[in-house]
Design an enzyme around this catalytic site. Structure first.
Site, PDB file in Angstrom:
ATOM      1  N   ASP A  49       4.977  83.759  12.078  1.00 24.59           N
ATOM      2  CA  ASP A  49       5.678  85.044  12.025  1.00 24.59           C
ATOM      3  C   ASP A  49       6.651  85.059  10.847  1.00 24.59           C
ATOM      4  O   ASP A  49       7.728  84.469  10.907  1.00 24.59           O
ATOM      5  CB  ASP A  49       6.422  85.262  13.347  1.00 24.59           C
ATOM      6  CG  ASP A  49       7.270  86.523  13.351  1.00 24.59           C
ATOM      7  OD1 ASP A  49       7.138  87.336  12.417  1.00 24.59           O
ATOM      8  OD2 ASP A  49       8.079  86.686  14.288  1.00 24.59           O
TER       9      ASP A  49
ATOM     10  N   GLU B 187      18.786  63.517  -9.110  1.00 28.38           N
ATOM     11  CA  GLU B 187      19.715  62.556  -8.508  1.00 28.38           C
ATOM     12  C   GLU B 187      20.516  63.315  -7.450  1.00 28.38           C
ATOM     13  O   GLU B 187      21.557  63.899  -7.740  1.00 28.38           O
ATOM     14  CB  GLU B 187      20.655  61.966  -9.562  1.00 28.38           C
ATOM     15  CG  GLU B 187      19.966  61.167 -10.651  1.00 28.38           C
ATOM     16  CD  GLU B 187      20.961  60.645 -11.680  1.00 28.38           C
ATOM     17  OE1 GLU B 187      22.181  60.659 -11.406  1.00 28.38           O
ATOM     18  OE2 GLU B 187      20.527  60.245 -12.770  1.00 28.38           O
TER      19      GLU B 187
ATOM     20  N   GLU C 239      22.877  63.596  -4.587  1.00 27.84           N
ATOM     21  CA  GLU C 239      23.946  62.855  -3.911  1.00 27.84           C
ATOM     22  C   GLU C 239      24.247  63.459  -2.538  1.00 27.84           C
ATOM     23  O   GLU C 239      23.978  64.639  -2.300  1.00 27.84           O
ATOM     24  CB  GLU C 239      25.209  62.861  -4.775  1.00 27.84           C
ATOM     25  CG  GLU C 239      25.007  62.213  -6.138  1.00 27.84           C
ATOM     26  CD  GLU C 239      26.120  62.513  -7.131  1.00 27.84           C
ATOM     27  OE1 GLU C 239      26.257  61.770  -8.116  1.00 27.84           O
ATOM     28  OE2 GLU C 239      26.840  63.511  -6.928  1.00 27.84           O
TER      29      GLU C 239
ATOM     30  N   GLU D 261      28.451  56.116  -4.145  1.00 32.60           N
ATOM     31  CA  GLU D 261      28.922  56.963  -5.239  1.00 32.60           C
ATOM     32  C   GLU D 261      30.458  56.999  -5.271  1.00 32.60           C
ATOM     33  O   GLU D 261      31.141  56.357  -4.497  1.00 32.60           O
ATOM     34  CB  GLU D 261      28.339  58.362  -5.127  1.00 32.60           C
ATOM     35  CG  GLU D 261      27.195  58.647  -6.107  1.00 32.60           C
ATOM     36  CD  GLU D 261      27.596  58.551  -7.566  1.00 32.60           C
ATOM     37  OE1 GLU D 261      28.816  58.575  -7.876  1.00 32.60           O
ATOM     38  OE2 GLU D 261      26.707  58.452  -8.429  1.00 32.60           O
TER      39      GLU D 261
ATOM     40  N   GLU E  55      24.030  57.751  -3.148  1.00 26.21           N
ATOM     41  CA  GLU E  55      22.954  58.253  -4.001  1.00 26.21           C
ATOM     42  C   GLU E  55      21.763  57.321  -3.889  1.00 26.21           C
ATOM     43  O   GLU E  55      21.906  56.100  -3.907  1.00 26.21           O
ATOM     44  CB  GLU E  55      23.408  58.332  -5.460  1.00 26.21           C
ATOM     45  CG  GLU E  55      22.343  58.878  -6.402  1.00 26.21           C
ATOM     46  CD  GLU E  55      22.829  58.971  -7.841  1.00 26.21           C
ATOM     47  OE1 GLU E  55      22.093  58.517  -8.741  1.00 26.21           O
ATOM     48  OE2 GLU E  55      23.938  59.490  -8.056  1.00 26.21           O
TER      49      GLU E  55
ATOM     50  N   HIS F 128      21.938  65.957 -10.403  1.00 22.85           N
ATOM     51  CA  HIS F 128      21.594  65.905 -11.812  1.00 22.85           C
ATOM     52  C   HIS F 128      20.072  65.863 -11.931  1.00 22.85           C
ATOM     53  O   HIS F 128      19.421  65.049 -11.267  1.00 22.85           O
ATOM     54  CB  HIS F 128      22.207  64.666 -12.472  1.00 22.85           C
ATOM     55  CG  HIS F 128      23.664  64.496 -12.161  1.00 22.85           C
ATOM     56  ND1 HIS F 128      24.274  63.254 -12.060  1.00 22.85           N
ATOM     57  CD2 HIS F 128      24.637  65.397 -11.907  1.00 22.85           C
ATOM     58  CE1 HIS F 128      25.549  63.414 -11.766  1.00 22.85           C
ATOM     59  NE2 HIS F 128      25.786  64.698 -11.664  1.00 22.85           N
TER      60      HIS F 128
ATOM     61  N   ARG G 103      28.958  62.189 -19.766  1.00 22.27           N
ATOM     62  CA  ARG G 103      28.874  62.818 -18.448  1.00 22.27           C
ATOM     63  C   ARG G 103      29.827  64.007 -18.276  1.00 22.27           C
ATOM     64  O   ARG G 103      29.893  64.596 -17.210  1.00 22.27           O
ATOM     65  CB  ARG G 103      29.118  61.770 -17.353  1.00 22.27           C
ATOM     66  CG  ARG G 103      27.921  60.849 -17.162  1.00 22.27           C
ATOM     67  CD  ARG G 103      28.204  59.691 -16.217  1.00 22.27           C
ATOM     68  NE  ARG G 103      26.984  59.000 -15.844  1.00 22.27           N
ATOM     69  CZ  ARG G 103      26.348  58.101 -16.593  1.00 22.27           C
ATOM     70  NH1 ARG G 103      26.829  57.802 -17.787  1.00 22.27           N
ATOM     71  NH2 ARG G 103      25.244  57.522 -16.166  1.00 22.27           N
TER      72      ARG G 103
ATOM     73  N   GLU H 265      19.025  65.589 -19.226  1.00 24.60           N
ATOM     74  CA  GLU H 265      19.576  65.611 -17.875  1.00 24.60           C
ATOM     75  C   GLU H 265      20.517  66.809 -17.744  1.00 24.60           C
ATOM     76  O   GLU H 265      21.547  66.866 -18.402  1.00 24.60           O
ATOM     77  CB  GLU H 265      20.341  64.320 -17.587  1.00 24.60           C
ATOM     78  CG  GLU H 265      21.033  64.295 -16.233  1.00 24.60           C
ATOM     79  CD  GLU H 265      22.021  63.135 -16.103  1.00 24.60           C
ATOM     80  OE1 GLU H 265      22.647  63.008 -15.038  1.00 24.60           O
ATOM     81  OE2 GLU H 265      22.187  62.370 -17.083  1.00 24.60           O
TER      82      GLU H 265
ATOM     83  N   ARG I 246      23.154  68.431 -15.619  1.00 26.05           N
ATOM     84  CA  ARG I 246      24.030  67.843 -14.615  1.00 26.05           C
ATOM     85  C   ARG I 246      24.695  68.867 -13.692  1.00 26.05           C
ATOM     86  O   ARG I 246      25.358  68.506 -12.728  1.00 26.05           O
ATOM     87  CB  ARG I 246      25.119  67.010 -15.308  1.00 26.05           C
ATOM     88  CG  ARG I 246      24.572  65.821 -16.066  1.00 26.05           C
ATOM     89  CD  ARG I 246      25.654  65.061 -16.810  1.00 26.05           C
ATOM     90  NE  ARG I 246      26.725  64.587 -15.939  1.00 26.05           N
ATOM     91  CZ  ARG I 246      26.659  63.490 -15.191  1.00 26.05           C
ATOM     92  NH1 ARG I 246      25.550  62.757 -15.179  1.00 26.05           N
ATOM     93  NH2 ARG I 246      27.681  63.125 -14.443  1.00 26.05           N
TER      94      ARG I 246
END
Length: 474
Positions: free
Chosen positions: A51, A129, A131, A212, A220, A269, A340, A359, A361
């Site tokens: 449904d 990644e 977390e 982490e 992680e 990330h 980062r 990457e 992030r």
């Protein structure tokens, strides 16, 4: 796994139930279980009815009949059920055999087909990644006369003075002090290892796990990259196994981006690259971060469309509690190698030509992975098509800590939207790149924006406990 192999697995493992699953717009999985004795070759041809009107954002009650079409390649044995059960992910079709345009997994299929038709490459690879936090106690309520939440963890910094039966075990994780300490500070090695064991049994290739940065059980686990749709499938399996393993240990796992005030939130990330057959297309030896022009243009597309993308990669009001400066949050729409503090980082440590990737992030795990990965790919392909050079567009590279720049330097850098509503505004204004090739439709985007606006409104109109601290005595 073929249909024949699925039916053999049912017999060889004395499977009693087959669990057919699909994903809604918000990324939550739903399921219907059939007795294994009722599952035949025809089940994979005719599908399983359900449904659609009972699923938020799908269909009205007057057109509610929908069909799950099982994908036998997604099959794995459920490690948690008392009765042996086989789990299978499905695509959603209408009763007349048409792929349902609001099916997130179907959108991922179309995104992969669009890449192949574009001539850019044969496959896009993704590695998230994702977390999460592991708590011991979670309570919350939101009513007319009260609103509160409470979380607790035996390893949390706020519990250094708590008196427990048998004494306080000490060795708590400090605020922002949880990045890869050994036991006894890291008290969750075994539960993460058990999660990894079960993930591997379900078919995921595990690369590593660790504690982490944040206090109170932030963790992680990384699994191997794969193609877009397969990685999204794997992420749903990952969340299912993480949450249910935690439950078996008497704990609770959450992928909420910012469950705690004053410490790092949980991101997702997303590493990504494009190949043509076995040839990696993002690598050029000796160039900046060994990135090819194609990779740079892909970054240009990601950063140019980032405000709109974020409505799909960070689609909760809680997402924007994480996207604030000072908690390793990638709020700056620039790129950099190994940095980062940038929204797009290019990993440079121990990277081979086939491992060369970008990457992004900014995303978090409230995202529906089928939608988020598809949207990132479409933004990147738009950058490739239009040769968007990120340096010419003012996106860097910035090879220094952006948080330590002067105010004048920071003023030159675009930031992510500050609220979910701002991100939805950006998506409404900038989504032509998503509708290329019919991957996303105008109907899907309008429906998605409407649903997310209602979530933002639901939070906006409610009284916040901190408002009592600020205003009660005026």
């Amino acid at each position: 796994m073929s249909v024949k192999k699925v039916l053999e697995t049912i017999k060889e493992n004395n499977i009693e139930w087959v669990d057919f699953r699909f994903v809604d717009l918000g990324g939550r999985a739903h399921h219907i279980s059939l007795p294994a004795s009722e599952v035949e070759d025809e089940t994979f041809v005719n599908g399983v009815a359900f449904d659609g009107s009972s699923i938020t954002g799908f269909r009205g009650i007057e057109e509610s009949d929908m069909v799950m079409m099982p994908d036998p390649s997604t099959t794995y044995i459920d490690p948690f059920t008392a009765h042996p059960t086989l789990n299978i992910m499905c695509d959603i079709f209408t009763p007349d055999g048409e792929r349902y345009e609001r099916d997130p997994r179907g959108i991922a299929v179309k995104a992969e087909e669009f890449l192949q038709a574009s001539g850019v490459g044969s496959a896009a690879f993704f590695a998230p990644e994702s977390e999460f936090f592991i708590f011991d106690d979670v309570r919350y309520e939101s009513g007319m006369n009260s609103s509160s939440y409470f979380v607790d963890s035996e390893e949390a910094a706020w519990n250094t003075g708590r008196k427990e039966e048998g004494g306080n075990m000490a060795f708590k994780v400090g605020v922002k002090g949880g990045y890869v300490p050994v036991a006894p500070v890291d008290s969750q090695q075994d539960i993460r290892s058990e999660m990894c064991r079960l993930l591997a049994e379900a078919g995921l290739r595990i690369e590593r796990h660790h504690h982490e940065v944040a206090t109170a059980g932030q963790a992680e686990i990384n699994f191997r990259f794969d193609t877009l749709k397969k990685t999204a499938d794997n992420l749903l399996t990952y969340k299912y196994i993480v949450q249910n393993t935690a439950r078996q240990y008497g704990k609770v796992a959450t992928f909420m981006p910012k469950p705690l005030f004053g410490d790092n939130g949980s991101g997702m990330h997303v590493h990504q690259s494009i190949f043509n057959g076995s040839e990696p297309l993002f690598y050029e030896k000796g160039a900046y971060a060994n990135l090819s022009e194609m990779a740079l243009n892909y970054i240009g597309g990601i950063l140019y469309h980032a405000p709109a993308l974020i409505a799909l990669t960070n689609p909760s009001t809680n997402s924007f509690k994480r996207l604030v400066p000072g908690y390793e949050a990638p709020v700056n729409l620039v790129y950099s190698k190994g940095n980062r503090s940038a929204a797009v980082r290019i990993p440079v440590a121990a990277v081979t030509p086939k491992g060369c990737r970008i990457e992004f992030r900014t995303p978090d795990s409230t995202a529906n992975p089928y939608l988020a990965f598809s949207a990132m790919l479409m933004a990147g392909l738009d950058g490739i098509k239009k040769k968007m050079n990120p340096e010419e567009l003012g996106y860097g590279p910035y090879d220094k800590n952006i948080y330590e720049l002067s105010d004048a330097e920071k003023a030159k850098i675009r930031s992510v939207p500050g609220t979910l509503d701002e991100a939805l505004d950006a998506l409404e204004a900038d989504h032509d790149f998503l509708t290329e090739g019919g991957v996303f439709t105008e109907d899907f985007i309008a429906n998605y924006v409407s649903l997310k606006r209602s979530e933002a409104q639901a939070v906006a109109i409610r009284v916040h406990p901190h408002e009592y601290s600020l205003y009660f005595d005026v």
